[in-house]
Design a protein around this motif. Structure first.
Motif, PDB file in Angstrom:
ATOM      1  N   ILE A  55     -22.712  32.406  62.635  1.00  0.00           N
ATOM      2  CA  ILE A  55     -23.819  33.363  62.593  1.00  0.00           C
ATOM      3  C   ILE A  55     -24.735  32.991  61.429  1.00  0.00           C
ATOM      4  CG2 ILE A  55     -24.465  35.784  62.377  1.00  0.00           C
ATOM      5  CD1 ILE A  55     -21.663  36.516  63.365  1.00  0.00           C
ATOM      6  N   ARG A  56     -25.980  32.708  61.746  1.00  0.00           N
ATOM      7  CA  ARG A  56     -26.897  32.289  60.699  1.00  0.00           C
ATOM      8  C   ARG A  56     -28.040  33.277  60.475  1.00  0.00           C
ATOM      9  NH1 ARG A  56     -25.591  31.967  57.645  1.00  0.00           N
ATOM     10  NH2 ARG A  56     -27.640  31.621  56.742  1.00  0.00           N
ATOM     11  N   SER A  57     -28.825  33.585  61.454  1.00  0.00           N
ATOM     12  CA  SER A  57     -30.016  34.414  61.194  1.00  0.00           C
ATOM     13  C   SER A  57     -30.231  35.408  62.332  1.00  0.00           C
ATOM     14  CB  SER A  57     -31.254  33.528  61.001  1.00  0.00           C
ATOM     15  OG  SER A  57     -31.325  32.525  61.994  1.00  0.00           O
ATOM     16  N   THR A  58     -29.230  36.198  62.587  1.00  0.00           N
ATOM     17  CA  THR A  58     -29.327  37.256  63.604  1.00  0.00           C
ATOM     18  C   THR A  58     -29.981  38.478  62.963  1.00  0.00           C
ATOM     19  OG1 THR A  58     -27.065  37.926  63.051  1.00  0.00           O
ATOM     20  CG2 THR A  58     -27.340  36.408  64.896  1.00  0.00           C
ATOM     21  N   TRP A  59     -31.221  38.297  62.550  1.00  0.00           N
ATOM     22  CA  TRP A  59     -31.859  39.279  61.680  1.00  0.00           C
ATOM     23  C   TRP A  59     -32.413  40.490  62.409  1.00  0.00           C
ATOM     24  CZ3 TRP A  59     -34.362  34.668  58.695  1.00  0.00           C
ATOM     25  CH2 TRP A  59     -33.399  34.131  57.813  1.00  0.00           C
ATOM     26  N   ASP A  60     -32.129  40.623  63.683  1.00  0.00           N
ATOM     27  CA  ASP A  60     -32.448  41.859  64.396  1.00  0.00           C
ATOM     28  C   ASP A  60     -31.210  42.733  64.606  1.00  0.00           C
ATOM     29  OD1 ASP A  60     -31.114  40.274  66.214  1.00  0.00           O
ATOM     30  OD2 ASP A  60     -32.501  40.629  67.873  1.00  0.00           O
ATOM     31  N   TYR A  61     -30.070  42.324  64.064  1.00  0.00           N
ATOM     32  CA  TYR A  61     -28.817  43.031  64.366  1.00  0.00           C
ATOM     33  C   TYR A  61     -28.824  44.461  63.854  1.00  0.00           C
ATOM     34  CZ  TYR A  61     -26.686  43.459  59.750  1.00  0.00           C
ATOM     35  OH  TYR A  61     -26.412  43.851  58.472  1.00  0.00           O
ATOM     36  N   SER A  62     -29.557  44.720  62.758  1.00  0.00           N
ATOM     37  CA  SER A  62     -29.403  46.009  62.091  1.00  0.00           C
ATOM     38  C   SER A  62     -29.910  47.174  62.924  1.00  0.00           C
ATOM     39  CB  SER A  62     -30.098  45.998  60.725  1.00  0.00           C
ATOM     40  OG  SER A  62     -31.489  45.800  60.866  1.00  0.00           O
ATOM     41  N   TRP A  63     -30.856  46.926  63.845  1.00  0.00           N
ATOM     42  CA  TRP A  63     -31.279  48.021  64.727  1.00  0.00           C
ATOM     43  C   TRP A  63     -30.653  47.895  66.115  1.00  0.00           C
ATOM     44  CZ3 TRP A  63     -34.723  44.542  62.491  1.00  0.00           C
ATOM     45  CH2 TRP A  63     -35.409  43.666  63.331  1.00  0.00           C
ATOM     46  N   ARG A  64     -29.670  46.994  66.246  1.00  0.00           N
ATOM     47  CA  ARG A  64     -28.917  46.856  67.494  1.00  0.00           C
ATOM     48  C   ARG A  64     -27.440  46.673  67.147  1.00  0.00           C
ATOM     49  NH1 ARG A  64     -31.763  41.923  70.528  1.00  0.00           N
ATOM     50  NH2 ARG A  64     -30.386  42.603  72.207  1.00  0.00           N
ATOM     51  N   ALA A  65     -26.972  47.437  66.169  1.00  0.00           N
ATOM     52  CA  ALA A  65     -25.667  47.167  65.555  1.00  0.00           C
ATOM     53  C   ALA A  65     -24.511  47.257  66.553  1.00  0.00           C
ATOM     54  CB  ALA A  65     -25.430  48.113  64.386  1.00  0.00           C
ATOM     55  N   ALA A  66     -24.498  48.282  67.395  1.00  0.00           N
ATOM     56  CA  ALA A  66     -23.392  48.429  68.344  1.00  0.00           C
ATOM     57  C   ALA A  66     -23.376  47.270  69.340  1.00  0.00           C
ATOM     58  CB  ALA A  66     -23.506  49.762  69.077  1.00  0.00           C
ATOM     59  N   GLU A  67     -24.559  46.898  69.815  1.00  0.00           N
ATOM     60  CA  GLU A  67     -24.663  45.779  70.745  1.00  0.00           C
ATOM     61  C   GLU A  67     -24.234  44.474  70.077  1.00  0.00           C
ATOM     62  OE1 GLU A  67     -28.178  43.631  73.444  1.00  0.00           O
ATOM     63  OE2 GLU A  67     -28.634  45.403  72.222  1.00  0.00           O
ATOM     64  N   PHE A  68     -24.635  44.313  68.822  1.00  0.00           N
ATOM     65  CA  PHE A  68     -24.320  43.081  68.108  1.00  0.00           C
ATOM     66  C   PHE A  68     -22.826  42.953  67.821  1.00  0.00           C
ATOM     67  CE2 PHE A  68     -23.818  40.707  64.096  1.00  0.00           C
ATOM     68  CZ  PHE A  68     -24.324  39.489  64.498  1.00  0.00           C
ATOM     69  N   THR A  69     -22.207  44.024  67.364  1.00  0.00           N
ATOM     70  CA  THR A  69     -20.776  43.934  67.064  1.00  0.00           C
ATOM     71  C   THR A  69     -19.951  43.740  68.330  1.00  0.00           C
ATOM     72  OG1 THR A  69     -20.675  46.365  66.992  1.00  0.00           O
ATOM     73  CG2 THR A  69     -20.895  45.208  64.894  1.00  0.00           C
ATOM     74  N   ALA A  70     -20.409  44.309  69.451  1.00  0.00           N
ATOM     75  CA  ALA A  70     -19.723  44.071  70.725  1.00  0.00           C
ATOM     76  C   ALA A  70     -19.838  42.597  71.111  1.00  0.00           C
ATOM     77  CB  ALA A  70     -20.308  44.962  71.816  1.00  0.00           C
ATOM     78  N   TRP A  71     -21.033  42.012  70.891  1.00  0.00           N
ATOM     79  CA  TRP A  71     -21.182  40.573  71.148  1.00  0.00           C
ATOM     80  C   TRP A  71     -20.247  39.758  70.260  1.00  0.00           C
ATOM     81  CZ3 TRP A  71     -22.553  37.243  67.221  1.00  0.00           C
ATOM     82  CH2 TRP A  71     -22.570  35.890  67.586  1.00  0.00           C
ATOM     83  N   ALA A  72     -20.159  40.114  68.977  1.00  0.00           N
ATOM     84  CA  ALA A  72     -19.307  39.360  68.055  1.00  0.00           C
ATOM     85  C   ALA A  72     -17.859  39.351  68.526  1.00  0.00           C
ATOM     86  CB  ALA A  72     -19.416  39.936  66.648  1.00  0.00           C
TER      87      ALA A  72
END
Length: 289
Positions: A55-72
């Motif tokens: 993970i390098r620059s997923t800089w939109d994660y903070s307003w899509r946190a649930a979606e991002f952590t599910a992807w992780a």
């Protein structure tokens, strides 16, 4: 040949350009790896086809946190993910500062106001409001005690969008000594930087800020290194970290304390620390193997 995915996000008006990314892709390929820059939310990516996803620059994660952590979590099941999904989930919510404080790590004192909570705000000192899931000073602002009504409007906006707010005293020494970012990669100190204060009085919370004003190389003091290492030692699953950035400021006692701990997508500032590039490339290749 190692296959490495360098994970980023799609361009957008609120997304900063990752200047490190093309350099890392180029140098990894030059070192013999098959390296690709890929969007984390690209449903066509076969994550299992990579030996390592960084993970390098997923800089939109903070307003899509649930979606991002599910992807992780999905990505972590398909291949090795750096940093691991459980670390990502823990670090995307800045309530982790409470965990660090409970472990005895010096941190900036922090309170939290979730949607529906009473809006108790300081009445005798400057303070900062920002979201528990945030990056780049998005939705962050600095307030004087007399600006209570403006601060309440910010809380209402954040709560309407589902954010929990964190409230911290404004650390005045940041105006003098700045904020220091101590970075680790592959289990060892990589480099450190210092920047000036981000939040100026009267700047609206929804105005875009310069996230790293006056950035310059920095040599961390023994006290700063000790605090950074204490913070990393308190991270659940910290032994599996490929990279970490510990952001420090001087507390009321003049000693360094943790402002934030960046374990998801910290900017590496490789354009400022060009000598660190071979270290990063070697650590990524070692992890991929």
């Amino acid at each position: 040949m190692a296959r490495v995915a360098l994970v980023t996000c799609r361009p957008g008006p609120e997304v900063t350009v990752d200047r490190d990314l093309p350099v890392l892709v180029r140098e990894l390929r030059a070192a013999g790896a098959e390296a690709d820059a890929v969007y984390w939310d690209d449903t066509d990516v076969d994550w299992a086809g990579y030996d390592l996803a960084v993970i390098r620059s997923t800089w939109d994660y903070s307003w899509r946190a649930a979606e991002f952590t599910a992807w992780a979590e999905r990505c972590g099941r398909a291949t090795r993910l750096a940093n691991p999904a459980d670390v990502v989930r823990w670090n995307t919510d800045k309530r982790y500062l409470g965990d660090l404080a409970a472990a005895g790590v010096p941190t900036v004192p922090t309170g939290y106001i979730a949607p529906g909570d009473p809006t108790d705000l300081p009445g005798d000192h400057e303070y900062v409001i920002k979201p528990t899931s945030g990056a780049g000073a998005r939705f962050a602002a600095r307030y004087a005690p007399g600006e209570h009504d403006i601060a309440v409007r910010q809380l209402a906006r954040m709560h309407a969008e589902g954010f929990t707010a964190m409230v911290q005293p404004y650390v005045k020494d940041i105006d003098v000594s700045g904020e220091r970012a101590v970075q680790f990669f592959g289990g060892r100190l990589l480099h450190a930087s210092r920047k000036g204060a981000v939040l100026a009085p009267g700047t609206p919370y929804d105005e875009k800020k310069v996230a790293h004003p006056g950035l310059e190389p920095w040599t961390p003091t023994p006290a700063e290194l000790a605090t950074a290492e204490r913070a990393l030692a308190a991270v659940p699953g910290g032994a599996e970290l490929l990279y970490a950035r510990v952001d420090l400021v001087d507390g009321a006692d003049g000693e360094p304390c943790v402002m934030e701990l960046e374990l998801v997508e910290p900017n590496l500032f490789l354009d400022l620390h060009t000598g660190s590039l071979p270290v990063v490339v070697d650590a990524i290749l070692t992890a991929a193997r």
